[in-house]
Design a protein around this motif. Structure first.
Motif, PDB file in Angstrom:
ATOM      1  N   HIS A  19     -18.324 -19.440 101.769  1.00  0.00           N
ATOM      2  CA  HIS A  19     -17.093 -19.557 102.549  1.00  0.00           C
ATOM      3  C   HIS A  19     -16.265 -20.765 102.111  1.00  0.00           C
ATOM      4  O   HIS A  19     -15.035 -20.736 102.178  1.00  0.00           O
ATOM      5  N   SER A  20     -16.932 -21.804 101.646  1.00  0.00           N
ATOM      6  CA  SER A  20     -16.196 -22.994 101.222  1.00  0.00           C
ATOM      7  C   SER A  20     -15.386 -22.755  99.951  1.00  0.00           C
ATOM      8  O   SER A  20     -14.559 -23.587  99.567  1.00  0.00           O
ATOM      9  N   ASN A  21     -15.602 -21.610  99.282  1.00  0.00           N
ATOM     10  CA  ASN A  21     -14.792 -21.270  98.101  1.00  0.00           C
ATOM     11  C   ASN A  21     -13.317 -21.099  98.454  1.00  0.00           C
ATOM     12  O   ASN A  21     -12.451 -21.236  97.585  1.00  0.00           O
ATOM     13  N   ALA A  22     -13.041 -20.788  99.707  1.00  0.00           N
ATOM     14  CA  ALA A  22     -11.638 -20.574 100.107  1.00  0.00           C
ATOM     15  C   ALA A  22     -10.796 -21.815  99.842  1.00  0.00           C
ATOM     16  O   ALA A  22      -9.615 -21.709  99.475  1.00  0.00           O
ATOM     17  N   ASP A  23     -11.392 -22.993  99.988  1.00  0.00           N
ATOM     18  CA  ASP A  23     -10.646 -24.230  99.787  1.00  0.00           C
ATOM     19  C   ASP A  23     -10.342 -24.491  98.319  1.00  0.00           C
ATOM     20  O   ASP A  23      -9.275 -25.000  97.979  1.00  0.00           O
ATOM     21  N   SER A  24     -11.285 -24.128  97.428  1.00  0.00           N
ATOM     22  CA  SER A  24     -11.115 -24.441  96.009  1.00  0.00           C
ATOM     23  C   SER A  24     -10.557 -23.285  95.191  1.00  0.00           C
ATOM     24  O   SER A  24      -9.865 -23.507  94.194  1.00  0.00           O
ATOM     25  N   LEU A  25     -10.836 -22.055  95.598  1.00  0.00           N
ATOM     26  CA  LEU A  25     -10.419 -20.897  94.809  1.00  0.00           C
ATOM     27  C   LEU A  25      -9.315 -20.077  95.468  1.00  0.00           C
ATOM     28  O   LEU A  25      -8.711 -19.219  94.822  1.00  0.00           O
ATOM     29  N   GLY A  26      -9.072 -20.319  96.735  1.00  0.00           N
ATOM     30  CA  GLY A  26      -8.104 -19.507  97.466  1.00  0.00           C
ATOM     31  C   GLY A  26      -8.797 -18.353  98.168  1.00  0.00           C
ATOM     32  O   GLY A  26      -9.902 -17.946  97.803  1.00  0.00           O
ATOM     33  N   GLU A  83      -8.138 -15.116  98.390  1.00  0.00           N
ATOM     34  CA  GLU A  83      -8.297 -13.803  97.748  1.00  0.00           C
ATOM     35  C   GLU A  83      -9.564 -13.745  96.903  1.00  0.00           C
ATOM     36  O   GLU A  83     -10.386 -12.838  97.062  1.00  0.00           O
ATOM     37  N   ILE A  84      -9.738 -14.718  95.997  1.00  0.00           N
ATOM     38  CA  ILE A  84     -10.924 -14.691  95.147  1.00  0.00           C
ATOM     39  C   ILE A  84     -12.174 -15.020  95.958  1.00  0.00           C
ATOM     40  O   ILE A  84     -13.251 -14.460  95.706  1.00  0.00           O
ATOM     41  N   ALA A  85     -12.056 -15.884  96.960  1.00  0.00           N
ATOM     42  CA  ALA A  85     -13.206 -16.214  97.802  1.00  0.00           C
ATOM     43  C   ALA A  85     -13.697 -14.971  98.541  1.00  0.00           C
ATOM     44  O   ALA A  85     -14.915 -14.733  98.627  1.00  0.00           O
ATOM     45  N   PHE A  86     -12.767 -14.182  99.056  1.00  0.00           N
ATOM     46  CA  PHE A  86     -13.149 -12.954  99.762  1.00  0.00           C
ATOM     47  C   PHE A  86     -13.750 -11.946  98.783  1.00  0.00           C
ATOM     48  O   PHE A  86     -14.707 -11.234  99.118  1.00  0.00           O
ATOM     49  N   GLN A  87     -13.214 -11.903  97.568  1.00  0.00           N
ATOM     50  CA  GLN A  87     -13.759 -10.995  96.555  1.00  0.00           C
ATOM     51  C   GLN A  87     -15.207 -11.368  96.228  1.00  0.00           C
ATOM     52  O   GLN A  87     -16.072 -10.481  96.090  1.00  0.00           O
ATOM     53  N   ILE A  88     -15.476 -12.651  96.127  1.00  0.00           N
ATOM     54  CA  ILE A  88     -16.843 -13.105  95.848  1.00  0.00           C
ATOM     55  C   ILE A  88     -17.774 -12.770  97.012  1.00  0.00           C
ATOM     56  O   ILE A  88     -18.918 -12.333  96.812  1.00  0.00           O
ATOM     57  N   LEU A  89     -17.288 -12.947  98.249  1.00  0.00           N
ATOM     58  CA  LEU A  89     -18.088 -12.567  99.416  1.00  0.00           C
ATOM     59  C   LEU A  89     -18.433 -11.078  99.380  1.00  0.00           C
ATOM     60  O   LEU A  89     -19.559 -10.676  99.712  1.00  0.00           O
ATOM     61  N   SER A  90     -17.473 -10.264  98.982  1.00  0.00           N
ATOM     62  CA  SER A  90     -17.725  -8.820  98.879  1.00  0.00           C
ATOM     63  C   SER A  90     -18.773  -8.523  97.822  1.00  0.00           C
ATOM     64  O   SER A  90     -19.632  -7.640  98.009  1.00  0.00           O
ATOM     65  N   ASN A 115     -19.857 -23.846  92.652  1.00  0.00           N
ATOM     66  CA  ASN A 115     -20.243 -23.551  94.034  1.00  0.00           C
ATOM     67  C   ASN A 115     -20.866 -22.160  94.144  1.00  0.00           C
ATOM     68  O   ASN A 115     -21.906 -21.975  94.796  1.00  0.00           O
ATOM     69  N   THR A 116     -20.240 -21.186  93.500  1.00  0.00           N
ATOM     70  CA  THR A 116     -20.753 -19.817  93.551  1.00  0.00           C
ATOM     71  C   THR A 116     -22.061 -19.702  92.786  1.00  0.00           C
ATOM     72  O   THR A 116     -22.982 -18.988  93.220  1.00  0.00           O
ATOM     73  N   ALA A 117     -22.155 -20.383  91.663  1.00  0.00           N
ATOM     74  CA  ALA A 117     -23.400 -20.371  90.889  1.00  0.00           C
ATOM     75  C   ALA A 117     -24.544 -20.954  91.712  1.00  0.00           C
ATOM     76  O   ALA A 117     -25.668 -20.440  91.695  1.00  0.00           O
ATOM     77  N   ALA A 118     -24.265 -22.032  92.449  1.00  0.00           N
ATOM     78  CA  ALA A 118     -25.291 -22.637  93.306  1.00  0.00           C
ATOM     79  C   ALA A 118     -25.681 -21.688  94.434  1.00  0.00           C
ATOM     80  O   ALA A 118     -26.857 -21.632  94.834  1.00  0.00           O
ATOM     81  N   THR A 156     -24.410  -9.060  89.186  1.00  0.00           N
ATOM     82  CA  THR A 156     -23.506  -9.867  90.018  1.00  0.00           C
ATOM     83  C   THR A 156     -23.187 -11.223  89.402  1.00  0.00           C
ATOM     84  O   THR A 156     -22.015 -11.635  89.417  1.00  0.00           O
ATOM     85  N   PRO A 157     -24.153 -11.966  88.847  1.00  0.00           N
ATOM     86  CA  PRO A 157     -23.782 -13.222  88.194  1.00  0.00           C
ATOM     87  C   PRO A 157     -22.726 -13.045  87.108  1.00  0.00           C
ATOM     88  O   PRO A 157     -21.811 -13.871  86.989  1.00  0.00           O
ATOM     89  N   CYS A 158     -22.837 -11.980  86.312  1.00  0.00           N
ATOM     90  CA  CYS A 158     -21.828 -11.704  85.282  1.00  0.00           C
ATOM     91  C   CYS A 158     -20.479 -11.360  85.909  1.00  0.00           C
ATOM     92  O   CYS A 158     -19.428 -11.875  85.495  1.00  0.00           O
ATOM     93  N   ARG A 159     -20.518 -10.494  86.891  1.00  0.00           N
ATOM     94  CA  ARG A 159     -19.281 -10.032  87.519  1.00  0.00           C
ATOM     95  C   ARG A 159     -18.510 -11.197  88.147  1.00  0.00           C
ATOM     96  O   ARG A 159     -17.312 -11.352  87.918  1.00  0.00           O
ATOM     97  N   ILE A 160     -19.194 -12.012  88.931  1.00  0.00           N
ATOM     98  CA  ILE A 160     -18.461 -13.067  89.629  1.00  0.00           C
ATOM     99  C   ILE A 160     -18.037 -14.184  88.677  1.00  0.00           C
ATOM    100  O   ILE A 160     -16.995 -14.806  88.884  1.00  0.00           O
ATOM    101  N   GLY A 161     -18.805 -14.410  87.617  1.00  0.00           N
ATOM    102  CA  GLY A 161     -18.379 -15.379  86.618  1.00  0.00           C
ATOM    103  C   GLY A 161     -17.072 -14.968  85.979  1.00  0.00           C
ATOM    104  O   GLY A 161     -16.160 -15.788  85.794  1.00  0.00           O
ATOM    105  N   ALA A 162     -16.972 -13.672  85.654  1.00  0.00           N
ATOM    106  CA  ALA A 162     -15.744 -13.157  85.053  1.00  0.00           C
ATOM    107  C   ALA A 162     -14.580 -13.201  86.044  1.00  0.00           C
ATOM    108  O   ALA A 162     -13.457 -13.593  85.688  1.00  0.00           O
ATOM    109  N   LEU A 163     -14.833 -12.820  87.300  1.00  0.00           N
ATOM    110  CA  LEU A 163     -13.768 -12.780  88.303  1.00  0.00           C
ATOM    111  C   LEU A 163     -13.218 -14.173  88.600  1.00  0.00           C
ATOM    112  O   LEU A 163     -12.004 -14.347  88.778  1.00  0.00           O
TER     113      LEU A 163
END
Length: 346
Positions: A130-137, A139-146, A74-77, A193-200
């Motif tokens: 925003h839909s990451n909240a359902d699959s990732l929770g 905390e990590i969804a908010f981190q990705i938004l940041s 989802n984040t990659a897309a 950012t692609p590297c950072r969020i992939g790792a996170l």
């Protein structure tokens, strides 16, 4: 039959997965025909050919850190949606003609419509995140938004720097100026950012993610330099954009900066005179004059050398900083991808 290159195979598979995810996510039906038309336009750039390099980087780093690719899809897309709306706006700002082998969106539908389509894809990017909240929770969804917020701030600042150079008719630029612009405009959204969020997403620490900043800077600027080179020597069918379009648009590239610092004062004044002209006022002969001087002073070769040097720095840094990661398909493919960035022809 010839053996399929593993990186090519991964990039093709990634493109299929990302394209399917995006097209399933974007709306199609609406009671008003005007909105249905908007939805059709929103699918234009996502349906075009492209590398899907940013999603691929995100997925590879996630897998290299032991993460689940399905959780990163989802984040990659969303990274590809970011690319699409940025390109729509960028093409308008640069008055470009071609994007991925076809007329730019603003030439197909007009500037107001194209701006609105870019805005619509921008909104869908945030909706997808925003839909990451359902699959990732949360905390990590908010981190990705940041991370995306930081990324967007960097890109628009880098774009403003480049646009200001044109608006202010500035030519006395250094390689340091080019580096700063490229890091903000290109490196953050292409590599850092692609590297950072992939790792996170894979559960890496913030310290791990931070180690990708320098790696991503070197790789991202190498990517941009190679893009600048391909704009001058590539083939339209492979490259997908107008050849020598950077000269037509008056772009300040590393190739041009090297030329202006290497040629005679008389030649520099002539180059600036040509580059100062609007796209419509430049003749093909004038564009070829600039290309000839770039060849005379080996400015394209110089840029290629710098791109290779930066990619090698990124490879060395990745190998050193993440030696602790176990050997894996993803780790090996990312190492290969670093070299692909400067060897690609599109």
């Amino acid at each position: 039959m010839p053996e399929i290159d593993p990186l090519d195979k991964f990039l093709k598979e990634t493109k299929e997965r990302i394209d399917t995810h995006i097209l399933n996510f974007l709306p199609q039906e609406h009671e008003r025909h005007e909105v249905r038309r908007l939805y059709e336009m929103m699918r234009d750039y996502p349906l075009r050919s492209g590398k899907r390099l940013r999603p691929a980087i995100c997925l590879l780093i996630c897998e290299a850190f032991g993460g689940n690719l399905r959780e990163a899809l989802n984040t990659a897309a969303a990274l590809e949606l970011l690319q699409d709306w940025l390109l729509i706006h960028d093409d308008i700002e640069d008055q470009s003609d071609l994007r991925r082998g076809q007329p730019c969106l603003h030439l197909k539908y007009g500037i107001p419509m194209a701006i609105n389509v870019g805005d619509a894809l921008h909104c869908k990017m945030w909706e997808m995140l925003h839909s990451n909240a359902d699959s990732l929770g949360y905390e990590i969804a908010f981190q990705i938004l940041s991370e995306f917020s930081q990324l967007c701030n960097q890109v628009v600042e880098g774009q403003h720097i480049e646009l200001s150079w044109v608006s202010n008719n500035r030519w006395n630029l250094t390689e340091a100026d080019y580096w700063t612009m490229c890091v903000q405009k290109t490196a953050w959204y292409t590599c850092i950012t692609p590297c950072r969020i992939g790792a996170l997403i894979a559960g890496a620490t913030t310290a791990d993610a931070d180690q990708f900043n320098d790696i991503g800077m070197n790789l991202g600027v190498a990517f941009q330099i190679q893009d600048d080179v391909l704009n001058l020597v590539g083939e339209v069918g492979r490259y997908g954009k107008e050849i020598a379009g950077d000269i037509s648009e008056g772009k300040r590239t590393l190739v041009l900066i090297h030329l202006l610092s290497s040629c005679t004062k008389t030649e520099a004044l002539r180059v600036i005179e040509i580059m100062d002209k609007s796209r419509e006022d430049k003749t093909q002969e004038e564009i070829e004059d600039v290309l000839r001087l770039m060849g005379k002073y080996k400015s394209i070769q110089y840029a290629q050398q710098q791109s290779k040097r930066l990619a090698q720095n990124a490879f060395t840094q990745f190998t050193r900083e993440f030696a602790r990661l176990p050997d894996s398909r993803a780790k090996n493919l990312f190492s290969r991808l670093i070299h692909f960035v400067i060897e690609r022809e599109y």
